[in-house]
Scaffold this active site. Structure first.
Site, PDB file in Angstrom:
ATOM      1  N   ARG A  92       0.861  -1.186   0.000  1.00  0.00           N
ATOM      2  CA  ARG A  92       0.000   0.000   0.000  1.00  0.00           C
ATOM      3  C   ARG A  92       0.893   1.231   0.000  1.00  0.00           C
ATOM      4  O   ARG A  92       1.679   1.441   0.931  1.00  0.00           O
ATOM      5  CB  ARG A  92      -0.896  -0.015   1.250  1.00  0.00           C
ATOM      6  CG  ARG A  92      -1.736   1.236   1.424  1.00  0.00           C
ATOM      7  CD  ARG A  92      -2.659   1.127   2.648  1.00  0.00           C
ATOM      8  NE  ARG A  92      -3.404   2.351   2.829  1.00  0.00           N
ATOM      9  CZ  ARG A  92      -3.173   3.256   3.785  1.00  0.00           C
ATOM     10  NH1 ARG A  92      -2.219   3.071   4.684  1.00  0.00           N
ATOM     11  NH2 ARG A  92      -3.898   4.338   3.854  1.00  0.00           N
ATOM     12  N   HIS A 136      -2.723  10.942   0.846  1.00  0.00           N
ATOM     13  CA  HIS A 136      -2.177  10.738   2.185  1.00  0.00           C
ATOM     14  C   HIS A 136      -1.578  12.077   2.650  1.00  0.00           C
ATOM     15  O   HIS A 136      -0.391  12.221   2.810  1.00  0.00           O
ATOM     16  CB  HIS A 136      -1.143   9.610   2.161  1.00  0.00           C
ATOM     17  CG  HIS A 136      -0.859   8.991   3.498  1.00  0.00           C
ATOM     18  ND1 HIS A 136      -0.980   7.642   3.745  1.00  0.00           N
ATOM     19  CD2 HIS A 136      -0.454   9.535   4.675  1.00  0.00           C
ATOM     20  CE1 HIS A 136      -0.647   7.387   5.003  1.00  0.00           C
ATOM     21  NE2 HIS A 136      -0.320   8.525   5.593  1.00  0.00           N
ATOM     22  N   GLU A 181      -7.039   8.543   6.429  1.00  0.00           N
ATOM     23  CA  GLU A 181      -7.263   9.220   7.701  1.00  0.00           C
ATOM     24  C   GLU A 181      -7.721  10.669   7.567  1.00  0.00           C
ATOM     25  O   GLU A 181      -6.994  11.597   7.932  1.00  0.00           O
ATOM     26  CB  GLU A 181      -5.991   9.167   8.560  1.00  0.00           C
ATOM     27  CG  GLU A 181      -5.496   7.752   8.830  1.00  0.00           C
ATOM     28  CD  GLU A 181      -4.431   7.700   9.919  1.00  0.00           C
ATOM     29  OE1 GLU A 181      -3.976   8.759  10.366  1.00  0.00           O
ATOM     30  OE2 GLU A 181      -4.058   6.591  10.320  1.00  0.00           O
ATOM     31  N   ASN A 309      -7.311   2.019  10.036  1.00  0.00           N
ATOM     32  CA  ASN A 309      -5.994   2.189  10.648  1.00  0.00           C
ATOM     33  C   ASN A 309      -6.185   2.186  12.153  1.00  0.00           C
ATOM     34  O   ASN A 309      -7.021   2.922  12.685  1.00  0.00           O
ATOM     35  CB  ASN A 309      -5.351   3.514  10.232  1.00  0.00           C
ATOM     36  CG  ASN A 309      -4.911   3.517   8.775  1.00  0.00           C
ATOM     37  OD1 ASN A 309      -5.088   2.522   8.067  1.00  0.00           O
ATOM     38  ND2 ASN A 309      -4.340   4.621   8.341  1.00  0.00           N
ATOM     39  N   TYR A 311      -4.156   2.181  15.968  1.00  0.00           N
ATOM     40  CA  TYR A 311      -2.922   2.305  16.752  1.00  0.00           C
ATOM     41  C   TYR A 311      -3.127   2.193  18.254  1.00  0.00           C
ATOM     42  O   TYR A 311      -2.286   1.636  18.957  1.00  0.00           O
ATOM     43  CB  TYR A 311      -2.220   3.640  16.434  1.00  0.00           C
ATOM     44  CG  TYR A 311      -1.600   3.627  15.060  1.00  0.00           C
ATOM     45  CD1 TYR A 311      -0.346   3.067  14.851  1.00  0.00           C
ATOM     46  CD2 TYR A 311      -2.284   4.122  13.955  1.00  0.00           C
ATOM     47  CE1 TYR A 311       0.225   3.013  13.589  1.00  0.00           C
ATOM     48  CE2 TYR A 311      -1.730   4.072  12.683  1.00  0.00           C
ATOM     49  CZ  TYR A 311      -0.479   3.517  12.507  1.00  0.00           C
ATOM     50  OH  TYR A 311       0.082   3.445  11.261  1.00  0.00           O
ATOM     51  N   GLU A 378      -3.433   0.028   8.223  1.00  0.00           N
ATOM     52  CA  GLU A 378      -2.233   0.397   8.978  1.00  0.00           C
ATOM     53  C   GLU A 378      -2.362  -0.109  10.397  1.00  0.00           C
ATOM     54  O   GLU A 378      -3.430  -0.009  11.002  1.00  0.00           O
ATOM     55  CB  GLU A 378      -2.033   1.917   9.082  1.00  0.00           C
ATOM     56  CG  GLU A 378      -1.489   2.573   7.855  1.00  0.00           C
ATOM     57  CD  GLU A 378      -1.304   4.083   8.045  1.00  0.00           C
ATOM     58  OE1 GLU A 378      -1.064   4.544   9.178  1.00  0.00           O
ATOM     59  OE2 GLU A 378      -1.418   4.790   7.038  1.00  0.00           O
TER      60      GLU A 378
END
Ligand code: FCB
Length: 473
Positions: A92, A136, A181, A309, A311, A378
């Site tokens: 990606r 991005h 995002e 994504n 985290y 991600e």
């Protein structure tokens, strides 16, 4: 930093019985254009907001910029060879809009397009599925000068750029992500200003969020028109948001932050509406006059997949009564005084709490919104690495991946149609406002020599891909 939960050495893991992922699971790694390419002024590329921002004194740690980054622009052959060694099924990457359409309007730049054609061809030649992200965070600077994402016209410019890319690469790229995002683009870029373009106005941040999603919807339509066979999605960054206690005030704080962080995007994209409570929370910030009839229908244009994504988790508490307001610009417009609480659990080098169960929770939540296939686009961690005798034994990063892949597998067991996972990141790179001081890569990059060294996590990930799964604990 050592983590007591670290799994044992790689060779021991390899001897254990496996935890298998579904056949065809798409194992990948991710990067983004400004973070790795360098070649900022080469072959017709012009500045994006991240070039301007990083060259502005005080914006990025130590004055680091993406001018050279990992010099991937000049090393794509070697970098794809490393991906092939890892056994990646997919890669990606994002396209630098300013490279392929300098200035963000008008004709394509053939040299810019040629770089991505070469990259895609090299990937395909190595049996690696290209996964292209259109945006991005690197808006062409002239579009920011014309108002940026708070201006409605930027959404139309994004759709034009999408058509240009679909025409140029749609014959060989199957998977497309419109935005990466949008929360960060909108609320860090125009709210707190810690990301480019560094503006600090809550209403602009909300407008930016809306226009990003409008641009996404228009881009989906443009892709469908140009390439009916494309698999099209969007990537959102999501967090479980927990109240610090079960007091009504803390529960309400969690509702507010969940609204801004998650539902601001999930609801319009997947349900075609903004949540009423969020609109009420934002009433002191904006009247949503920027929203036109029909926008929500465009924004919720049907997709083929959703990228998540993940985290960390947020834990929040109600404002302390009588406390003075923090004068710093906020990325939580209308909810600036909510407190973010740390739980004292292990953190990464970003200070982000490690919370693997949060990934299971997040995937299940998105599945409650939609039956669409999901991909973790991600997931990863920064830790301080040291190169010892040419080796980087990044046990903490390896443990992070291991725990999160187990959490992903748990979501699959619970019925979530999770179809792939992309580690962030393939290699160390320019970590936005943190410059080169934070390392997320499975491959270590020496920024002086540009030497790449696969870390232990890379070797371990290669074994995960080979066996299509994990060792049991
Ligand atoms: C995400 C970004 C990615 C990288 C990771 C650490 O928010 O999409 O570019 O910075 O965080």
């Amino acid at each position: 930093m050592s983590n007591p939960a670290s799994p044992p050495a790689v060779d021991v893991l390899d001897e254990r019985p496996g935890l298998t992922f579904p056949p065809g699971f798409l194992w990948g790694a991710a990067t983004a254009a400004y973070q790795i390419e360098g070649a900022a002024a080469v072959d017709g590329r012009t500045p994006s907001i991240w070039d301007t921002f990083s060259h502005t004194h005080g914006r990025v740690v130590a004055g680091h910029t993406g001018d050279v980054a990992c010099d991937h622009y000049h090393r794509l052959g070697d970098d794809v060879a490393l991906m092939a060694e890892l056994g990646l099924k997919s890669y990606r990457f994002s396209v630098s809009w300013s490279r392929v359409q300098p200035g963000g309007t008008g004709a394509a730049n053939p040299q810019g397009l040629d770089f991505y054609r070469r990259l895609v061809d090299e990937l395909l030649a190595n049996g690696i599925e290209p996964w292209l992200t259109l945006y991005h965070w690197d808006l062409p600077q002239p579009l920011e000068d014309a108002g940026g994402w708070p201006a409605r016209d930027t959404a139309a410019r994004f759709a034009d750029y999408t058509t240009l890319m679909a025409d140029a690469l749609g014959d060989r790229v199957r998977y497309w992500t419109t935005l990466n995002e949008p929360w960060c683009s909108a609320f860090l870029g125009y709210g707190s200003g810690v990301h480019a373009p560094g503006r600090t106005d809550g209403a602009d941040a909300v407008r930016a969020g809306h226009h990003l999603m409008l641009g996404h919807g228009l881009a989906v339509q443009a892709l469908r028109a140009a390439r009916p066979g494309a698999e099209v999605g969007v990537t959102v960054n999501l967090y479980p948001v927990d109240p610090a206690s079960d007091s009504p005030a803390d529960v309400d704080a969690a509702r507010r932050i969940d609204g801004l962080a998650n539902r601001f995007f999930l609801d319009p994209l997947l349900r075609g509406s903004y949540p009423e409570d969020l609109v009420a929370d934002l009433s002191t910030v904006t009247d949503f006059a920027h929203m036109h009839d029909g926008d929500l229908a465009t924004i919720s244009t049907p997709l083929d997949l959703v990228g998540v994504n993940y985290y960390s988790r947020h834990v929040v508490a109600a404002p302390v009564e009588g406390a003075e307001a923090d004068p710093a610009p906020s990325c939580w417009p209308g909810s600036e005084d909510v407190r973010f609480v740390t739980r004292g659990v292990p953190v990464t080098d970003m200070g982000w709490e490690i919370d693997a169960p949060g990934l299971t929770e997040t995937l299940r939540r998105v599945h409650d919104y939609t039956e669409l296939p999901l991909y973790v686009t991600e997931n990863g961690s920064a830790f301080v690495d040291s190169v010892v005798d040419g080796q980087v034994d990044d046990v903490d990063r390896l443990a992070y991946f291991d725990a999160h892949l187990r959490a992903a597998h748990e979501a699959i067991d619970a019925g979530v149609p999770l179809r792939g996972y992309f580690a962030w990141s393939l290699m160390d790179n320019f970590e936005w406002a943190w410059g080169y001081t934070k390392r997320f890569g499975m491959i270590h990059v020496d920024y002086d020599s540009q030497v790449r060294t696969p870390k232990s996590s890379a070797k371990w990930y290669a074994s995960v891909i080979r066996r299509n799964g994990l060792a049991a604990q």
